[in-house]
Write a protein that holds these residues in place. Structure first.
Motif, PDB file in Angstrom:
ATOM      1  N   SER A 118       0.819  -1.213   0.000  1.00  0.00           N
ATOM      2  CA  SER A 118       0.000   0.000   0.000  1.00  0.00           C
ATOM      3  C   SER A 118       0.851   1.260   0.000  1.00  0.00           C
ATOM      4  N   GLY A 156      -1.311   2.841  -2.695  1.00  0.00           N
ATOM      5  CA  GLY A 156      -2.192   3.792  -2.027  1.00  0.00           C
ATOM      6  C   GLY A 156      -3.027   3.136  -0.945  1.00  0.00           C
ATOM      7  N   ARG A 157      -3.383   3.934   0.077  1.00  0.00           N
ATOM      8  CA  ARG A 157      -4.137   3.397   1.217  1.00  0.00           C
ATOM      9  C   ARG A 157      -5.562   3.020   0.801  1.00  0.00           C
ATOM     10  N   SER A 207      -6.894   2.381  -2.235  1.00  0.00           N
ATOM     11  CA  SER A 207      -6.983   1.271  -3.184  1.00  0.00           C
ATOM     12  C   SER A 207      -6.784  -0.068  -2.493  1.00  0.00           C
ATOM     13  N   TYR A 226      -3.824   4.187   7.449  1.00  0.00           N
ATOM     14  CA  TYR A 226      -4.778   5.136   6.866  1.00  0.00           C
ATOM     15  C   TYR A 226      -5.251   6.138   7.919  1.00  0.00           C
ATOM     16  N   GLU A 251      -8.304   9.296  -0.833  1.00  0.00           N
ATOM     17  CA  GLU A 251      -6.950   8.793  -0.627  1.00  0.00           C
ATOM     18  C   GLU A 251      -6.289   9.623   0.475  1.00  0.00           C
ATOM     19  N   TRP A 291      -0.062  10.408   1.820  1.00  0.00           N
ATOM     20  CA  TRP A 291       0.517   9.432   0.891  1.00  0.00           C
ATOM     21  C   TRP A 291       0.681  10.061  -0.494  1.00  0.00           C
ATOM     22  N   LEU A 292      -0.342  10.807  -0.953  1.00  0.00           N
ATOM     23  CA  LEU A 292      -0.261  11.457  -2.260  1.00  0.00           C
ATOM     24  C   LEU A 292       0.928  12.411  -2.309  1.00  0.00           C
ATOM     25  N   ARG A 328       4.175  10.690  -2.740  1.00  0.00           N
ATOM     26  CA  ARG A 328       4.370  10.168  -4.091  1.00  0.00           C
ATOM     27  C   ARG A 328       4.537  11.281  -5.126  1.00  0.00           C
ATOM     28  N   THR A 361      -9.983  10.799  -7.505  1.00  0.00           N
ATOM     29  CA  THR A 361      -8.912  11.775  -7.639  1.00  0.00           C
ATOM     30  C   THR A 361      -8.962  12.399  -9.020  1.00  0.00           C
TER      31      THR A 361
END
Length: 475
Positions: free
Chosen positions: A68, A72-73, A75, A121, A189, A193-194, A197, A263
């Motif tokens: 993850s 992503g968290r 997904s 998350y 999301e 995290w975004l 990335r 998103t």
């Protein structure tokens, strides 16, 4: 960010998923006794049934929990619940012991990683001042599943409507999880995290939507005032950190909260993604934390699941009838939500490190008491107190483990170290099956030693985390 309606909706949806994850983990204890009593599984096959689930959790934690950090968290969160529910539903119709054990492995893949992603998350989305409390709330909801599973097992296991009662217990859990999966699609999301990335535009779109809701002039509760840094007049106390309500209202309002689960397709990467490597876990400052959590996870599972997954079987081995063992464990299970509820009230007030140490020692002592109890009142009393302490302990360490690594490594660090608990639990079932031949007190002596070692390793090697921003802890 002040706490508001978004955070409550977010926690409600996440907690639903945790409910069905823990429901599936704990029904093993209740239907396991019935499966052995009916002859569908032998004690040896039940041991493999428990082990298969935890081996699946180990694989899921490594592949999807650590994964993850890349996928992503949100997904990972949605995919894992789907995996769990599909295979649990199939497991309910297993025609033989071999099929039951095999399908349990694949259901475990979804369950194991889901718990890791939930912790990660929530830790990233909820403000630091309430981080421990909100993780504990997901645990409260999750452990509400324990008495539900116990009551349903007590009511349904003795029945046979179209199929054996234990199958209905599994069907109910899988069906509820599928319904939860449908609602979860709207979750956003993790902006942290975004950002890690390099997807800054998407992170900003989500944060703008949250700010529009959180800083709106309507419904400013006491909690809003306490967590936003604003006064009743709407002025910021810390002007360098917090925008006034009037200034925030002028922000772009084109982004609404409705499409948070989607998103922006046109948003590309606006910055370099932070580079993360698994091997970073083995360098300072994360080396000692990684080693501490690996030892901790390998040991705590022996004490935690040694009781949780085997309690009805322990009673059966002492000559208690199936119905009475289910009744006793049902009474014990009623206190399950109380432990994480205590954690919700104390997690941000009491240092989590020392809470874990004290509760590990308490679990060791209560386990010895339960293992040597014979009278029904003593069995239920020690069992209830042990359950309360165990689940308080669980809520505390789930909040703690997610704070020790940076965002780029959080799921990798938590997933890798937590995977040792799944692997340990698989072998613990085999260990307990062997030690049980020497009596129930011998089993709880082993569990007590494991928890004493847990208290030692956290007390010596664990850092303090309460009151620190995530980025400060992970430096």
């Amino acid at each position: 960010m002040p706490l508001g309606g978004f955070h409550r909706r977010f926690i409600a949806l996440v907690s639903l998923g945790n409910f069905f994850d823990l429901y599936d983990i704990f029904i093993v204890a209740y239907i396991g006794a019935a499966l052995q009593h009916s002859g569908f599984l032998t004690l040896r096959q039940f041991t493999f049934f428990v082990a298969a689930g935890f081996l699946g959790m180990f694989v899921g934690t490594v592949v999807f929990g650590m994964g993850s950090d890349r996928m992503g968290r949100r997904s990972a969160f949605i995919l894992l619940l789907l995996i769990y529910s599909v295979f649990t539903f199939a497991d309910a119709f297993a025609p033989s012991a071999s099929w039951l054990i095999a399908l349990r492995f694949f259901a475990g893949v979804g369950i194991g990683a889901e718990i890791v992603v939930i912790d990660t998350y929530v830790t990233e989305v909820v403000p630091g001042r309430a981080r421990g409390r909100y993780v504990a709330i997901t645990q409260v909801a999750g452990f509400c599943a324990v008495p539900v599973a116990a009551v349903l097992s007590r009511v349904l296991v003795p029945t046979h409507f179209l199929m054996s009662g234990w199958r209905w217990v599994m069907v109910i859990g899988a069906s509820g999880a599928l319904l939860t999966w449908w609602f979860r699609r709207r979750l956003p999301e993790s902006p942290r995290w975004l950002e890690s990335r390099g997807r800054l535009m998407e992170a900003d779109a989500i944060m703008t939507a949250l700010e529009n809701e959180s800083f709106s002039t309507s419904g400013r509760s006491g909690e809003w005032l306490a967590t936003s840094g604003a006064t009743k007049e709407g002025k910021a106390i810390h002007t360098e950190d917090t925008e006034s309500a009037e200034g925030t209202k002028k922000k772009e309002k084109s982004t609404s909260l409705a499409p948070l689960g989607v998103t922006s397709t046109g948003a590309g990467r606006s910055a370099e993604a932070e580079r993360a490597s698994f091997w970073e876990l083995w360098r300072r400052p994360y080396l000692s934390r990684t080693v501490m959590l690996v030892i901790f996870q390998a040991l705590q599972t022996i004490g935690f699941y040694g009781f949780a997954n085997w309690a009805p079987t322990f009673l059966l081995k002492r000559g208690v009838s199936l119905l009475h063992s289910l009744e006793y464990t049902m009474l014990i299970a009623l206190v399950s939500p109380v432990g994480p509820l205590l954690a919700a009230f104390t997690s941000d007030r009491m240092e989590r490190k020392w809470t874990i140490v004290v509760l590990a020692l308490v679990v060791a002592g209560l386990g010895i008491g339960f293992g040597n109890s014979v009278a029904p009142l003593a069995v239920v009393g020690f069992g209830a107190l042990l359950t309360l302490a165990n689940y308080w302990f669980s809520a505390a360490f789930h909040a703690y483990q997610s704070e020790l690594f940076p965002t780029r490594l959080r799921a990798t660090g938590v997933g890798f170290t937590y995977s040792w608990s799944r692997l340990s639990a698989a072998f613990t079932s085999i260990l307990i099956g062997a030690v049980l031949l020497h009596g129930v007190p011998a089993v709880f002596a082993v569990l007590a030693v494991a928890m004493l070692l847990v208290a030692t390793v956290v007390g010596v090697m664990g850092p303090r985390t309460n009151g620190f921003v995530l980025e400060e802890i992970s430096r």
